[in-house]
Design a protein around this motif. Structure first.
Motif, short mmCIF file in Angstrom:
data_model
loop_
_atom_site.label_atom_id
_atom_site.label_comp_id
_atom_site.label_asym_id
_atom_site.label_seq_id
_atom_site.Cartn_x
_atom_site.Cartn_y
_atom_site.Cartn_z
N MET A 1 0.84 -1.19 0.00
CA MET A 1 0.00 0.00 0.00
C MET A 1 0.87 1.24 0.00
N ARG A 2 0.59 2.15 -0.90
CA ARG A 2 1.37 3.38 -0.98
C ARG A 2 0.66 4.49 -0.23
N VAL A 3 1.39 5.14 0.66
CA VAL A 3 0.86 6.22 1.49
C VAL A 3 1.68 7.47 1.22
N LEU A 4 1.00 8.60 1.03
CA LEU A 4 1.69 9.87 0.78
C LEU A 4 1.30 10.89 1.83
N LEU A 133 -1.80 12.30 -6.91
CA LEU A 133 -2.14 11.45 -8.06
C LEU A 133 -0.91 11.04 -8.86
N LEU A 134 0.15 11.83 -8.80
CA LEU A 134 1.38 11.46 -9.51
C LEU A 134 1.92 10.11 -9.08
N TYR A 135 1.69 9.74 -7.82
CA TYR A 135 2.34 8.56 -7.26
C TYR A 135 1.38 7.41 -7.00
N ASP A 136 0.16 7.51 -7.57
CA ASP A 136 -0.83 6.43 -7.38
C ASP A 136 -0.97 6.10 -5.90
N ALA A 137 -1.05 7.13 -5.07
CA ALA A 137 -1.17 6.91 -3.63
C ALA A 137 -2.51 6.26 -3.31
N ASP A 138 -2.47 5.20 -2.51
CA ASP A 138 -3.69 4.52 -2.08
C ASP A 138 -4.34 5.23 -0.91
N VAL A 139 -3.50 5.74 0.00
CA VAL A 139 -3.99 6.34 1.24
C VAL A 139 -3.27 7.65 1.50
N VAL A 140 -4.04 8.65 1.95
CA VAL A 140 -3.47 9.95 2.32
C VAL A 140 -4.00 10.31 3.70
N LEU A 299 18.71 13.96 -0.67
CA LEU A 299 17.56 14.56 -1.34
C LEU A 299 17.57 14.26 -2.84
N ALA A 300 18.74 14.20 -3.42
CA ALA A 300 18.84 13.85 -4.84
C ALA A 300 18.40 12.41 -5.06
N GLN A 301 18.77 11.54 -4.15
CA GLN A 301 18.36 10.13 -4.22
C GLN A 301 16.84 10.02 -4.15
N GLY A 302 16.22 10.76 -3.23
CA GLY A 302 14.77 10.73 -3.11
C GLY A 302 14.08 11.29 -4.33
N ALA A 303 14.61 12.38 -4.87
CA ALA A 303 14.01 12.97 -6.07
C ALA A 303 14.10 12.03 -7.25
N GLU A 304 15.19 11.29 -7.35
CA GLU A 304 15.34 10.33 -8.45
C GLU A 304 14.30 9.22 -8.35
N LYS A 305 14.07 8.72 -7.14
CA LYS A 305 13.06 7.68 -6.94
C LYS A 305 11.66 8.22 -7.27
N ALA A 306 11.38 9.44 -6.80
CA ALA A 306 10.07 10.03 -7.07
C ALA A 306 9.89 10.31 -8.55
N HIS A 307 10.93 10.82 -9.19
CA HIS A 307 10.85 11.19 -10.60
C HIS A 307 10.59 9.99 -11.49
N ALA A 308 11.15 8.84 -11.13
CA ALA A 308 10.97 7.64 -11.93
C ALA A 308 9.49 7.26 -12.03
N ILE A 309 8.75 7.49 -10.96
CA ILE A 309 7.31 7.18 -10.98
C ILE A 309 6.53 8.33 -11.60
N ALA A 310 6.87 9.55 -11.21
CA ALA A 310 6.11 10.73 -11.66
C ALA A 310 6.15 10.89 -13.17
#
Length: 326
Positions: A1-4, A133-140, A299-310
């Motif tokens: 489950m993805r949570v944002l 919505l960019l990350y297909d979050a299931d729960v917020v 922070l660059a590592q996190g942005a790379e992970k987020a960007h791959a999905i976004a």
């Protein structure tokens, strides 16, 4: 489950922020696919000093990591480092009726207090929708004050899916209190807050030990000397809640231990418990802020992970609305 769960960089974080959100994120990060953007784009809906915003963003990143968020487990990143956020927001703005945004309670409250306001103050709930919505979050998880904003995100997702085909996950919200209710030590009828609370009544996560002790010792209490929760004893009730949070006990257990001890000893021990809870965070924070290159790398590592999905989500959206693939 993805949570944002996003968090704004402005405003020094206090004990209530830590208990209500940050500590829960730390506890849950191994159980869910957690995304935690530092939403600096949202911060500029009101005027900001550029250098202060930059420093506050780095301060918050260091604080979150020092609190226990593991960048190798969760996805921690700065919102403006992922350009798909405003790009998706624009597409969603073009599908959102003007009247829906005018009816948002926070916009009505904030705009009523100003003679002039930015367009961003009205449209930022759409950017919030894009964040989710960019990350297909299931729960917020959101507080009650953000319920309508999440409902707007759900409406936007459903509207897009109906018009262009299944594209977005429609997120579910978890509402209500996010952890114990921590009140101002000097005004225990109101929430602890760096912007609306009292300076002496607000315990900041990065306060040094002596400052925490001074604030807790000076906390407003009530008539009598019994350490028990009661509607007519908001000051001591608040301290019982804080002690329970700091020691990971139930309020009932705290009452049983201190019920007849009197306020003096109890306040001293609450102060020490809060110091023990927060001081390791302060020390770790100092190490991280003293290593700017390491913080930038995280922070660059996190942005790379987020960007791959976004970027995949945005490409799907662009294809559905009819944009030509570059």
């Amino acid at each position: 489950m993805r949570v944002l769960s996003g968090i704004q960089p402005t405003g020094e974080k206090h004990l209530g922020n830590y208990v209500g959100a940050i500590r829960r994120w730390v506890a849950e990060q191994h159980e869910v696919d957690a995304f935690h953007p530092i939403v600096d784009l949202h911060a500029i809906t009101v005027p900001q000093d550029p250098e202060e915003l930059r420093e506050a963003t780095l301060d918050l990143a260091a604080l979150l990591i020092a609190s226990g968020l593991d960048p190798d487990v969760c996805t921690l990143f700065v919102q403006s480092h992922v350009p798909e956020h405003p790009r998706l927001s624009w597409v969603l703005e073009c599908l959102t009726p003007y009247g829906e945004l005018r009816r948002m309670p926070q916009f009505r409250e904030k705009s009523a207090a100003q003679t002039s306001f930015s367009v961003g103050l009205m449209t930022y709930p759409v950017l919030q929708a894009a964040d989710i919505l960019l990350y297909d979050a299931d729960v917020v998880p959101v507080g009650e004050d953000q319920r309508q904003h999440l409902e707007l995100a759900r409406d936007i997702a459903q509207r897009f899916n109906q018009r262009f085909g299944e594209t977005f996950v429609v997120p579910e919200g978890t509402y209500g209190e996010l952890g114990a209710k921590i009140m101002d030590l000097q005004s225990p009828e109101t929430r602890m807050s760096t912007s609306l609370g009292t300076e002496l009544g607000t315990v900041k996560v990065l306060d040094p030990p002596d400052t925490i002790r001074r604030k807790v010792r000076s906390a407003v209490t009530d008539s009598g000397r019994d350490v028990v929760r009661a509607e007519e004893k908001p000051g001591i009730t608040n301290l019982i809640e804080i002690m329970a949070v700091a020691t990971d006990e139930t309020p009932e257990a705290v009452e049983a231990r201190y019920a007849s001890d009197g306020y003096g000893r109890f306040k001293e021990e609450v102060a020490e418990a809060v110091v023990e809870l927060l001081d390791p965070i302060r020390l770790r924070y100092g190490e991280l802020r003293g290593s700017p290159d390491r913080l930038a790398e995280i922070l660059a590592q996190g942005a790379e992970k987020a960007h791959a999905i976004a970027r995949e989500t945005l490409a799907r959206v662009h294809e559905r609305v009819g944009f030509v693939t570059p």
